[in-house]
Design a protein around this motif. Sequence first.
Motif, mmCIF file in Angstrom:
data_model
loop_
_atom_site.group_PDB
_atom_site.id
_atom_site.type_symbol
_atom_site.label_atom_id
_atom_site.label_comp_id
_atom_site.label_asym_id
_atom_site.label_seq_id
_atom_site.Cartn_x
_atom_site.Cartn_y
_atom_site.Cartn_z
ATOM 1 N N ALA A 19 42.646 49.159 -80.629
ATOM 2 C CA ALA A 19 41.122 48.938 -80.819
ATOM 3 C C ALA A 19 40.505 49.973 -79.998
ATOM 4 O O ALA A 19 39.467 50.544 -80.883
ATOM 5 C CB ALA A 19 40.829 47.632 -80.342
ATOM 6 N N ARG A 20 40.994 50.421 -79.028
ATOM 7 C CA ARG A 20 40.305 51.569 -78.345
ATOM 8 C C ARG A 20 40.039 52.874 -79.164
ATOM 9 O O ARG A 20 39.304 53.606 -79.229
ATOM 10 C CB ARG A 20 40.815 51.913 -76.963
ATOM 11 N N VAL A 21 41.633 53.308 -79.667
ATOM 12 C CA VAL A 21 41.452 54.376 -80.476
ATOM 13 C C VAL A 21 40.588 54.342 -81.742
ATOM 14 O O VAL A 21 39.941 55.295 -82.009
ATOM 15 C CB VAL A 21 43.055 54.705 -80.841
ATOM 16 N N ASP A 35 41.466 64.600 -77.076
ATOM 17 C CA ASP A 35 40.269 64.217 -76.274
ATOM 18 C C ASP A 35 40.451 62.830 -76.210
ATOM 19 O O ASP A 35 39.707 62.120 -75.353
ATOM 20 C CB ASP A 35 38.962 64.671 -77.049
ATOM 21 N N VAL A 36 40.706 62.021 -77.404
ATOM 22 C CA VAL A 36 40.889 60.567 -77.406
ATOM 23 C C VAL A 36 41.657 60.129 -76.313
ATOM 24 O O VAL A 36 41.439 58.959 -75.659
ATOM 25 C CB VAL A 36 41.356 60.006 -78.776
ATOM 26 N N ALA A 37 42.875 60.711 -76.221
ATOM 27 C CA ALA A 37 43.980 60.226 -75.008
ATOM 28 C C ALA A 37 43.255 60.349 -73.881
ATOM 29 O O ALA A 37 43.409 59.434 -73.099
ATOM 30 C CB ALA A 37 45.145 60.974 -75.362
ATOM 31 N N GLU A 38 42.603 61.469 -73.582
ATOM 32 C CA GLU A 38 41.866 61.649 -72.269
ATOM 33 C C GLU A 38 40.794 60.627 -72.046
ATOM 34 O O GLU A 38 40.768 60.096 -71.016
ATOM 35 C CB GLU A 38 41.249 62.864 -71.987
ATOM 36 N N HIS A 39 40.168 60.245 -73.181
ATOM 37 C CA HIS A 39 38.828 59.388 -72.743
ATOM 38 C C HIS A 39 39.307 58.104 -72.702
ATOM 39 O O HIS A 39 39.066 57.283 -71.800
ATOM 40 C CB HIS A 39 38.208 59.212 -74.201
ATOM 41 N N ILE A 40 40.464 57.380 -73.371
ATOM 42 C CA ILE A 40 41.157 56.277 -73.314
ATOM 43 C C ILE A 40 42.053 55.879 -71.831
ATOM 44 O O ILE A 40 42.225 54.953 -71.244
ATOM 45 C CB ILE A 40 41.836 55.858 -74.313
ATOM 46 N N GLY A 41 42.730 57.239 -71.516
ATOM 47 C CA GLY A 41 43.647 57.168 -70.317
ATOM 48 C C GLY A 41 45.011 56.856 -70.907
ATOM 49 O O GLY A 41 45.825 56.027 -70.207
ATOM 50 N N GLN A 48 48.700 59.450 -80.964
ATOM 51 C CA GLN A 48 49.295 59.905 -82.512
ATOM 52 C C GLN A 48 49.913 58.843 -82.940
ATOM 53 O O GLN A 48 49.920 58.516 -84.429
ATOM 54 C CB GLN A 48 50.272 60.852 -82.464
ATOM 55 N N LEU A 49 50.773 58.060 -82.427
ATOM 56 C CA LEU A 49 51.522 56.795 -83.115
ATOM 57 C C LEU A 49 50.456 55.632 -83.325
ATOM 58 O O LEU A 49 50.820 55.190 -84.249
ATOM 59 C CB LEU A 49 52.409 56.179 -81.923
ATOM 60 N N ILE A 50 49.450 55.473 -82.347
ATOM 61 C CA ILE A 50 48.244 54.465 -82.747
ATOM 62 C C ILE A 50 47.713 54.835 -84.207
ATOM 63 O O ILE A 50 47.563 54.010 -85.095
ATOM 64 C CB ILE A 50 47.565 54.246 -81.803
ATOM 65 N N VAL A 51 47.316 56.205 -84.199
ATOM 66 C CA VAL A 51 46.685 56.722 -85.367
ATOM 67 C C VAL A 51 47.650 56.528 -86.853
ATOM 68 O O VAL A 51 46.855 56.039 -87.886
ATOM 69 C CB VAL A 51 46.085 58.213 -85.386
ATOM 70 N N ALA A 57 48.206 51.046 -92.019
ATOM 71 C CA ALA A 57 47.655 49.849 -92.175
ATOM 72 C C ALA A 57 46.519 49.754 -93.309
ATOM 73 O O ALA A 57 45.741 48.790 -93.496
ATOM 74 C CB ALA A 57 47.436 48.949 -91.045
ATOM 75 N N GLY A 58 45.898 51.060 -93.530
ATOM 76 C CA GLY A 58 44.903 51.179 -94.335
ATOM 77 C C GLY A 58 43.456 51.075 -93.542
ATOM 78 O O GLY A 58 42.313 51.282 -94.238
ATOM 79 N N TYR A 59 43.498 51.152 -92.185
ATOM 80 C CA TYR A 59 42.288 50.985 -91.455
ATOM 81 C C TYR A 59 41.509 52.447 -91.380
ATOM 82 O O TYR A 59 40.333 52.443 -91.453
ATOM 83 C CB TYR A 59 42.503 50.739 -89.903
ATOM 84 N N LEU A 60 42.315 53.559 -91.614
ATOM 85 C CA LEU A 60 41.593 54.672 -91.445
ATOM 86 C C LEU A 60 42.354 55.818 -92.360
ATOM 87 O O LEU A 60 43.626 55.652 -92.806
ATOM 88 C CB LEU A 60 41.519 55.396 -90.186
ATOM 89 N N THR A 61 41.667 56.837 -92.823
ATOM 90 C CA THR A 61 42.525 57.797 -93.467
ATOM 91 C C THR A 61 42.154 59.273 -92.908
ATOM 92 O O THR A 61 41.192 59.311 -92.234
ATOM 93 C CB THR A 61 41.824 58.142 -94.942
ATOM 94 N N ARG A 62 43.088 60.408 -93.217
ATOM 95 C CA ARG A 62 42.935 61.426 -92.278
ATOM 96 C C ARG A 62 42.806 62.616 -93.330
ATOM 97 O O ARG A 62 43.549 62.489 -94.308
ATOM 98 C CB ARG A 62 44.227 61.449 -91.464
#
Length: 112
Positions: A19-21, A35-41, A48-51, A57-62
Amino acid sequence: MSQPSSGRGDQWTFLTNHARVLIAVAQAPDTRLRDVAEHIGITERAVQLIVADLEAAGYLTRTRVGRRNRYTIDPTVALRHPTEADHPVGDLLATFIHREDTPAADSGRAAS
């Protein structure tokens, strides 16, 4: 009211790293995963694995834009847990992303 055990009381949170990512990417679609990693900790590899999970799962596209990635979220995809499956992920994102935080809202204010 009972107190949490001292060993676990400060360890849990309401949102998962998934959810945070997703929220971080929704707030800044052109952001670097570093930057996402640094922000979330969490580690960049974890992000990368979460993305990859979210993309599968279809939640996002790159989309590749030059040397960077741009992420697009589909707000209509249902949440995964059976008790929340009647809600789209857009409902969750709307809770955390405010119109005044978006770049489009900022440019609209500057023109006023």
